[in-house]
Every structure is written in structure tokens, then in C-alpha cells.
Design a protein around this motif. Structure first.
Motif, short mmCIF file in Angstrom:
data_model
loop_
_atom_site.label_atom_id
_atom_site.label_comp_id
_atom_site.label_asym_id
_atom_site.label_seq_id
_atom_site.Cartn_x
_atom_site.Cartn_y
_atom_site.Cartn_z
N GLU A 1 2.99 12.21 11.99
CA GLU A 1 1.47 12.99 12.65
C GLU A 1 0.37 12.56 11.75
O GLU A 1 -0.51 12.72 12.37
N LYS A 2 0.68 12.26 10.44
CA LYS A 2 -0.29 12.21 9.67
C LYS A 2 -0.16 11.12 8.54
O LYS A 2 1.15 10.90 8.11
N ILE A 3 -0.81 10.27 8.31
CA ILE A 3 -0.97 9.30 7.41
C ILE A 3 -1.95 9.29 6.20
O ILE A 3 -3.18 9.29 6.56
N ILE A 4 -1.48 9.63 5.02
CA ILE A 4 -2.62 10.09 4.01
C ILE A 4 -2.46 8.83 2.96
O ILE A 4 -1.61 8.23 2.45
N GLN B 1 2.37 19.76 2.07
CA GLN B 1 3.62 20.06 1.74
C GLN B 1 4.73 19.16 2.47
O GLN B 1 4.04 18.73 3.65
N ASN B 2 5.88 18.93 1.85
CA ASN B 2 7.08 18.30 2.62
C ASN B 2 6.36 16.92 3.33
O ASN B 2 6.59 16.51 4.45
N VAL B 3 5.78 16.18 2.12
CA VAL B 3 5.47 14.91 2.59
C VAL B 3 6.54 13.85 2.30
O VAL B 3 7.28 14.05 1.41
N ILE B 4 6.34 12.56 2.86
CA ILE B 4 7.24 11.49 2.67
C ILE B 4 6.43 10.30 1.99
O ILE B 4 5.47 10.05 2.47
N PHE B 5 6.79 9.77 0.84
CA PHE B 5 5.94 8.94 0.19
C PHE B 5 6.67 7.57 0.61
O PHE B 5 8.00 7.41 0.39
N LEU B 6 5.84 6.67 1.02
CA LEU B 6 6.27 5.23 1.38
C LEU B 6 5.55 4.22 0.97
O LEU B 6 4.30 4.22 0.71
N GLU B 7 5.94 3.19 0.28
CA GLU B 7 5.36 1.83 -0.11
C GLU B 7 5.42 0.90 1.05
O GLU B 7 6.51 0.55 1.86
N TYR C 1 0.96 -1.19 -0.10
CA TYR C 1 -0.06 0.13 0.05
C TYR C 1 0.93 1.08 -0.03
O TYR C 1 1.83 1.47 0.87
N ARG C 2 0.69 2.22 -0.90
CA ARG C 2 1.35 3.35 -1.04
C ARG C 2 0.79 4.54 -0.07
O ARG C 2 -0.43 4.92 -0.45
N VAL C 3 1.35 5.15 0.77
CA VAL C 3 0.73 6.30 1.60
C VAL C 3 1.77 7.39 1.44
O VAL C 3 2.93 7.24 0.97
N ALA C 4 1.47 8.42 2.21
CA ALA C 4 2.29 9.63 2.29
C ALA C 4 2.22 10.19 3.63
O ALA C 4 1.25 10.00 4.32
N LEU C 5 3.52 10.28 4.32
CA LEU C 5 3.71 10.80 5.46
C LEU C 5 4.11 11.97 5.86
O LEU C 5 4.78 12.66 5.07
N ILE C 6 3.24 12.59 6.86
CA ILE C 6 3.91 13.96 7.52
C ILE C 6 4.28 13.71 8.77
O ILE C 6 3.73 12.89 9.83
N THR C 7 5.63 14.20 9.19
CA THR C 7 6.27 13.90 10.34
C THR C 7 6.49 15.32 11.13
O THR C 7 6.53 16.33 10.44
N ASN C 8 6.71 15.09 12.53
CA ASN C 8 6.95 16.41 13.07
C ASN C 8 8.48 16.61 13.11
O ASN C 8 9.17 15.67 12.55
N ILE D 1 5.42 2.27 11.47
CA ILE D 1 5.42 2.03 10.17
C ILE D 1 6.50 2.10 9.33
O ILE D 1 7.59 2.66 9.70
N GLU D 2 6.60 0.91 8.55
CA GLU D 2 8.11 0.51 7.77
C GLU D 2 7.70 0.29 6.22
O GLU D 2 6.71 -0.25 6.18
N GLY D 3 8.77 0.52 5.59
CA GLY D 3 8.74 0.19 4.20
C GLY D 3 9.62 0.83 3.16
O GLY D 3 10.79 1.16 3.79
N TYR D 4 9.35 1.10 2.04
CA TYR D 4 10.48 1.48 1.07
C TYR D 4 9.95 3.18 0.56
O TYR D 4 8.84 3.12 0.04
N ASP D 5 11.07 3.87 0.58
CA ASP D 5 10.90 5.36 0.32
C ASP D 5 10.97 5.48 -1.20
O ASP D 5 11.11 4.53 -1.95
N GLU D 6 11.00 6.78 -1.62
CA GLU D 6 11.16 6.89 -3.03
C GLU D 6 12.59 6.60 -3.64
O GLU D 6 12.51 6.30 -4.75
#
Length: 418
Positions: free
Chosen positions: A94-97, A105-111, A81-88, A123-128
Motif C-alpha cells: 500500500e506504501k513504498i517509502i 511501524q511494521n515496515v518491510i525493508f527491501l533491496e 535501490y533500498r525501500v521500505a514497504l507497508i502492506t495490507n 515489486i521484487e527484491g531481497y529482504d533483510e
């Protein structure tokens, strides 16, 4: 318009206090409350405060408190599952999209490879860059899906993670708060109107009625009826009630001396054909805060006993289902009660509150009593009943209750409009 306002205030208050009981005891137990709703069906209004959304819904047939873990509101992130993460600033999520189209803005995409959003919160997985990464997730992290935000529910904040006692109290609190509401309504009546005096003293004589025509006066103390000594208002009431269209003799005590008065109570015919006598007098009311508290307790207890007895007769078949009333019947009764003044409206509201509390305690699926029954079985077995089986029982219960609501409403419509 008076009836509409009274109906909304009465019904809204009963549902609000019932759900408030669930809400407060759930929060006290540390359970996350997703939604506090008044009414059912489509949402008219919603306001989010903290982790709870407070809503007003279209259909005036109840309300609910939705607690985390009671239904399928938990988020499961499957591998791939591909999600976008926002961290503090501490690199904690702090957010899982849950969709790739995002205005953040400034999101981290993760599989996603694996995730735990209930116990250890990671949560763990592979980044871009195809690097394997792992992030800790905040206990208050938000999951965003289709523009809607919902806070994750760690296991210790979920309803089913709590002890049987804590869950039972959160459910029992709804009916309990209905009884508490009834007590406060009776207390208000006692404080403002006063407490009915036990003495057989006439406080008011209604114009153009039997008593006024016979010469009964305010302040008269009835000492005998048909030669029988009278010492309480209840004794006086019984003599009047039991003698419709029969001549009776009152001996009343006045400052000028005792007087003998003859009168004939007016016959009043009830819907079931039974009759009783009425002369048109009111009893003395005493104002005492301490007595008002006692009055509130006694009237609430008496109402619980009365309605409990009627419900028992309904269950055993001594009482017809045709006698039940739904929202239409309650509205029509409110229309009648409003014409008799504020105190009668308050008394009617207290009666309905007790009725709602007792009906919800019946051990039927989908009702609070049904859920308490499952908790009792769990306490005896030492383990819960399968959640899916319990859910199916409650689902069937909801369907049966909806059918009953339709039948009762149709009976009300036929009774009042045809």
C-alpha cells in the motif's frame, strides 16, 4: 476595494471554469489528475481530496490541471535501490517509502531487484534476511518521498495511454468551458435584466442629457427620424450614432398623439479619434426565460465571431500587439467597468471568457491549440510525435509566452501609469 474584489472574482472564475473543463473530461476518460491549480508559482493553499491536490497559487496569470503521465511524475525503482514497504492484510503493498528514515511501524525493508509500477504492478527484491521476495502492488499505492505522498499511476490511468480522441477532448474542454461560462453569464443577464426589445421605444431618459433637454419622455415610440420611417431600435441607434453635432428631427408616438422633436446628438470622441452621437436614452427590456436562452446563445456566438475577427487581424498584422492587455490592463479596465454597474461587469466577464477560450485555441506551442495540433498530426500519422521533441517545442512555447506576457505587462504599465 470594489475593483480588487471584482478582478479576483472575474479572473478566478475564468481560470476555474477553464481548468474545470480539463479536469472533468480527464476524469471522464479515466485519467488520473495529480493537481488542480488556480494561479501559478508558489503554493498559498493546498487541499488533498482523493487522488488530486487542489491548490491556490501566488501569481494570478493562469492555472493548470496536472495529469498523470504528462510529465516525469512516474516512479522508477532501479536495481539496488533500498525501500521500505507497508502492506495490507492481504500482503499487498500500500506504501513504498523511498528513504530509510521512517516513522512508520511494521515496515518491510527491501533491496529492489526489479519493479513494475505501471502495467502488472509488482515489486521484487531481497529482504533483510537476504531472501528473494515478490509483492503485488495496489493500484492506489502511495509513494512516500521526503514526507510527500503521491499515488502511483497505472498505465491505463495515464494521459498518454488514452486514445487521441480522449486526449483531444480533455484538452479542448478547457476553451469549451470558457464558451459555456460566457453563455451562462449572458443567460443570467437576460433572466435578471431582460432581453433588449427590438421596438424603438424609449424605456428611460437620462437626466441632464440631450434627450431630457429636448423633451423626450419615457414610453415614447420613435416612428421617424428626419422623415425616415423607424421600425427597430437598431435603426434608431444608427441615426443617432451617425449624426454627432448634427440637428435631427424625431417624430414620436404618444398616447396624446404624435409629436415632432428636434435635437442634436452629443459628440463623443473615442480613443482612436473616431466620433459618434449620443442622446442619453435606454431601450426597453423584456423578461422571457426562453428568449434569455436564445439571447445567451446569440451573444456568445456574436462575441466569438467578434473576438475571432480581431485575433485574425492580429495574426495578419492588421492589429498592433500594443493593443493587447495583460493582467494589469485587465485590472485597469475592470476598475472602469465596475463604475457602470453589475451588468456591465458581467458582460465584461463574458467577453474575457470568450477571449480566453479563443486565445487558448490558437495553434501555438504550450497553448491548448498547440497541443490539439500535435494530436491532429498524430491522428494523420497513426503514431505520436516523439514525446521529447514535443516537450521541447512546448517548452520553447512557454518561454515565448512568458516573454510576450512581460512585453504586454510593460506596455500596460506605460499606458496606465506613465
Amino acid at each position: 476595494m470594489q475593483t480588487v474584489i471584482a478582478f479576483i472574482l472575474i479572473f478566478g472564475s475564468l481560470v476555474f471554469f477553464h481548468e474545470l473543463g480539463h479536469f472533468l473530461l480527464a476524469k471522464r476518460a479515466g485519467i488520473m489528475v495529480r493537481e488542480f491549480a488556480i494561479g501559478m508559482g508558489p503554493k498559498i493553499f493546498g487541499m488533498t481530496k482523493g487522488e488530486t491536490i487542489y491548490t491556490l497559487r501566488l501569481l494570478p496569470i493562469g492555472g493548470y490541471v496536472r495529469m498523470a503521465g504528462e510529465d516525469t511524475d512516474t516512479v522508477e525503482l532501479q536495481p539496488g535501490y533500498r525501500v521500505a514497504l507497508i502492506t495490507n492484510e492481504d500482503n499487498i503493498v500500500e506504501k513504498i517509502i523511498l528513504n530509510q528514515k521512517t516513522h512508520y511501524q511494521n515496515v518491510i525493508f527491501l533491496e529492489v531487484e526489479r519493479a513494475d509500477l505501471e502495467r502488472e504492478l509488482w515489486i521484487e527484491g531481497y529482504d533483510e534476511d537476504d531472501q528473494f521476495v515478490r509483492y503485488n502492488v495496489s493500484r492506489t499505492a502511495l509513494v512516500v518521498e521526503n514526507g510527500m505522498e503521491q499515488m502511483i499511476a497505472p498505465l491505463d490511468r495515464q494521459f498518454n495511454s488514452k486514445s487521441v480522441g480522449a486526449r483531444a477532448m480533455a484538452i479542448f474542454a478547457g476553451p469549451l468551458f470558457n464558451f459555456i461560462l460566457a453563455f451562462f453569464i449572458f443567460l443570467i443577464i437576460g433572466l435578471i435584466q431582460g432581453i433588449p426589445s427590438e421596438e424603438p421605444i424609449i424605456a428611460e431618459v437620462i437626466d441632464n442629457n440631450v434627450a431630457s433637454s429636448a423633451g423626450i419622455m419615457e414610453g415614447d415610440k420613435v416612428v421617424r427620424v428626419n422623415g425616415q420611417a423607424i421600425s427597430t431600435w437598431e435603426q434608431l441607434s444608427e441615426q443617432i450614432y451617425d449624426n454627432p453635432n448634427k440637428a435631427i428631427t424625431f417624430e414620436v408616438e404618444r398616447e396624446t398623439g404624435n409629436e415632432i422633436i428636434e435635437l442634436t446628438p452629443k459628440q463623443v470622441v473615442q480613443e482612436d479619434g473616431t466620433t459618434y452621437g449620443q442622446i442619453g436614452v435606454m431601450r426597453t427590456m423584456e423578461k422571457n426565460p426562453l428568449q434569455a436562452v436564445v439571447y445567451g446563445v446569440e451573444e456568445t456566438y456574436n462575441m466569438i465571431v467578434l473576438i475571432g475577427t480581431l485575433v485574425g487581424k492580429l495574426v495578419t498584422g492588421q492589429f498592433s500587439i500594443d493593443a493587447l492587455s495583460g493582467p494589469v490592463g485587465i485590472y485597469k479596465t475592470t476598475e472602469t467597468v465596475v463604475t457602470f454597474g453589475l451588468y456591465n461587469v458581467l458582460y465584461f466577464a463574458a467577453m474575457l471568457s470568450v477571449n480566453l477560450g479563443i486565445m487558448n485555441l490558437l495553434p501555438l506551442p504550450a497553448l491548448d491549440g498547440g497541443r490539439l495540433l500535435f494530436f491532429a498530426v498524430e491522428a494523420v500519422r497513426g503514431k505520436p510525435i516523439d514525446r521529447q521533441k514535443e516537450g521541447m517545442v512546448h517548452f520553447v512555447g512557454i518561454l515565448l509566452l512568458m516573454i510576450l506576457m512581460v512585453v504586454v505587462t510593460w506596455n500596460d504599465i506605460q499606458r496606465f501609469f506613465f
